[in-house]
Design an enzyme around this catalytic site. Structure first.
Site, PDB file in Angstrom:
ATOM      1  N   HIS A   1       0.930  -1.057   0.083  1.00 49.09           N
ATOM      2  CA  HIS A   1       0.212   0.010   0.020  1.00 49.09           C
ATOM      3  C   HIS A   1       0.925   1.043  -0.011  1.00 49.09           C
ATOM      4  O   HIS A   1       1.245   1.771   1.010  1.00 49.09           O
ATOM      5  CB  HIS A   1      -0.934   0.000   1.371  1.00 49.09           C
ATOM      6  CG  HIS A   1      -2.048   0.968   1.311  1.00 49.09           C
ATOM      7  ND1 HIS A   1      -3.150   0.896   1.851  1.00 49.09           N
ATOM      8  CD2 HIS A   1      -2.068   2.185   0.782  1.00 49.09           C
ATOM      9  CE1 HIS A   1      -4.071   1.875   1.827  1.00 49.09           C
ATOM     10  NE2 HIS A   1      -3.173   2.735   0.991  1.00 49.09           N
TER      11      HIS A   1
ATOM     12  N   HIS B   1      -8.367  -6.064   7.300  1.00 49.44           N
ATOM     13  CA  HIS B   1      -7.794  -5.215   8.260  1.00 49.44           C
ATOM     14  C   HIS B   1      -8.128  -5.753   9.638  1.00 49.44           C
ATOM     15  O   HIS B   1      -9.053  -6.137  10.113  1.00 49.44           O
ATOM     16  CB  HIS B   1      -8.458  -3.822   8.140  1.00 49.44           C
ATOM     17  CG  HIS B   1      -7.718  -2.586   8.308  1.00 49.44           C
ATOM     18  ND1 HIS B   1      -7.383  -2.238   9.556  1.00 49.44           N
ATOM     19  CD2 HIS B   1      -7.312  -1.839   7.526  1.00 49.44           C
ATOM     20  CE1 HIS B   1      -6.643  -1.441   9.530  1.00 49.44           C
ATOM     21  NE2 HIS B   1      -6.575  -0.996   8.171  1.00 49.44           N
TER      22      HIS B   1
ATOM     23  N   GLU C   1      -2.702  -1.666  -3.186  1.00 51.78           N
ATOM     24  CA  GLU C   1      -3.819  -1.072  -2.579  1.00 51.78           C
ATOM     25  C   GLU C   1      -3.366   0.313  -2.711  1.00 51.78           C
ATOM     26  O   GLU C   1      -2.412   0.958  -2.673  1.00 51.78           O
ATOM     27  CB  GLU C   1      -4.005  -1.116  -1.112  1.00 51.78           C
ATOM     28  CG  GLU C   1      -4.212  -2.868  -0.767  1.00 51.78           C
ATOM     29  CD  GLU C   1      -4.087  -2.879   0.772  1.00 51.78           C
ATOM     30  OE1 GLU C   1      -4.576  -3.929   1.336  1.00 51.78           O
ATOM     31  OE2 GLU C   1      -3.621  -2.088   1.378  1.00 51.78           O
TER      32      GLU C   1
HETATM   33  N1  PXP Z   1      -6.818  -3.954   3.333  1.00 47.66           N
HETATM   34  C1  PXP Z   1      -6.331  -2.668   3.338  1.00 47.66           C
HETATM   35  C2  PXP Z   1      -7.246  -1.953   2.437  1.00 47.66           C
HETATM   36  C3  PXP Z   1      -5.404  -2.078   4.185  1.00 47.66           C
HETATM   37  O1  PXP Z   1      -5.370  -0.530   4.075  1.00 47.66           O
HETATM   38  C4  PXP Z   1      -4.748  -2.742   4.820  1.00 47.66           C
HETATM   39  C5  PXP Z   1      -3.654  -2.090   5.856  1.00 47.66           C
HETATM   40  O2  PXP Z   1      -2.938  -1.358   5.113  1.00 47.66           O
HETATM   41  C6  PXP Z   1      -5.197  -4.200   5.095  1.00 47.66           C
HETATM   42  C7  PXP Z   1      -6.022  -4.665   4.312  1.00 47.66           C
HETATM   43  C8  PXP Z   1      -4.365  -4.894   6.153  1.00 47.66           C
HETATM   44  O3  PXP Z   1      -4.419  -4.691   7.333  1.00 47.66           O
HETATM   45  P1  PXP Z   1      -3.800  -5.215   8.478  1.00 47.66           P
HETATM   46  O4  PXP Z   1      -2.418  -4.431   8.236  1.00 47.66           O
HETATM   47  O5  PXP Z   1      -4.430  -4.614   9.719  1.00 47.66           O
HETATM   48  O6  PXP Z   1      -3.650  -6.585   8.210  1.00 47.66           O
END
Ligand code: PXP
Length: 239
Positions: free
Chosen positions: A44, A192, A71
């Site tokens: 990301h 997330h 992302e």
């Molecule tokens: N999905 C998206 C759109 C995110 O922004 C993130 C964090 O960068 C994640 C998934 C993954 O989340 P986590 O780091 O809490 O596992």
């Protein structure tokens, strides 16, 4: 169905950037995640490049042999990166420039024309497009209308309430979204704050589930269990 695990390696870049050198080596970690069984690598890149740099994404494209999922908020710089790289998947998130982390999905109706134009542009390069949404069936319908291939359901609220809430009530909107998305022919991703405690329950209740992307908790677990063992445990939760 088997749910794929895409490992988000942003935290590895954060650690590297703390000292300005190349330790840990992001590319080696990506290769090792794949070797240890991950089905994909997620990054990301944010506008301030505080963890993943745009140059990292070019380097990763050369070595990732599974699926690269990028992302981000689709500003012009981000879109040009995607067009240069042709990742297997792009996940559109509505983050403002300096947010700490993504904490909500798109209100698709409100940004319909914007998203439709971007999805049209990205489809031309053959990349699968996923849109990040809250667990709301209305957003699933809008995701279909706007032309997305997949949804990624934001699971932060699920994770935050997992220890205290009535679990069946908590999971219902996520399960409903998956059923509706499947009916409409959309793929279903989620992510997330998923972790070793909540992932297995999520997987059992949300069907179908094509992919989860997990970063923060997985990297924290790797401090104790090691990366190989940690990835194995996450894959077990997805069985
Ligand atoms: N999905 C998206 C759109 C995110 O922004 C993130 C964090 O960068 C994640 C998934 C993954 O989340 P986590 O780091 O809490 O596992």
């Amino acid at each position: 169905m088997r749910t794929k695990l895409s490992v988000n390696i942003n935290k590895i870049a954060t650690l590297r950037n703390a000292r300005g050198g190349n330790l840990p080596n992001l590319l080696q970690v990506a290769k090792d995640c794949e070797k240890f069984g991950a089905d994909g690598i997620t990054v990301h890149p944010r506008p301030d490049e505080r963890h993943i740099r745009f140059s990292d994404v070019y380097d990763l494209k050369k070595i990732v042999t599974t699926e690269l999922n990028i992302e981000g908020y689709p500003n012009e710089k981000f879109l040009q990166l995607i067009e240069a790289i042709h990742p297997e998947q792009i996940t559109l998130v509505p983050d403002a420039d300096h947010v700490l982390t993504s904490s909500e999905g798109w209100n698709i109706e409100e940004h319909f024309d914007f998203l439709q134009a971007i999805i049209f542009r990205l489809k031309k390069i053959g990349t699968r497009v996923s849109v990040f949404i809250n667990p709301d069936v209305k957003q699933v319908l809008s995701a279909k209308k706007v032309g997305a291939d997949r949804i990624e359901i934001y699971t932060g609220d699920f994770a935050n309430q997992f220890q205290t809430a009535d679990k069946m009530q908590l999971i219902k909107p996520y399960a409903d979204c998956a059923v509706e998305a499947h009916r409409l022919g959309l793929g279903i991703n989620a992510g997330h704050d998923l972790n070793l405690e909540n992932l297995h329950f999520f997987k059992q209740q949300v069907e179908p589930l094509h992919e989860v992307s997990i970063g923060h908790a997985l990297v924290c677990d790797a401090l104790y269990f090691g990366l190989q063992n940690t990835i194995r445990q996450y894959l077990q939760c997805l069985q």
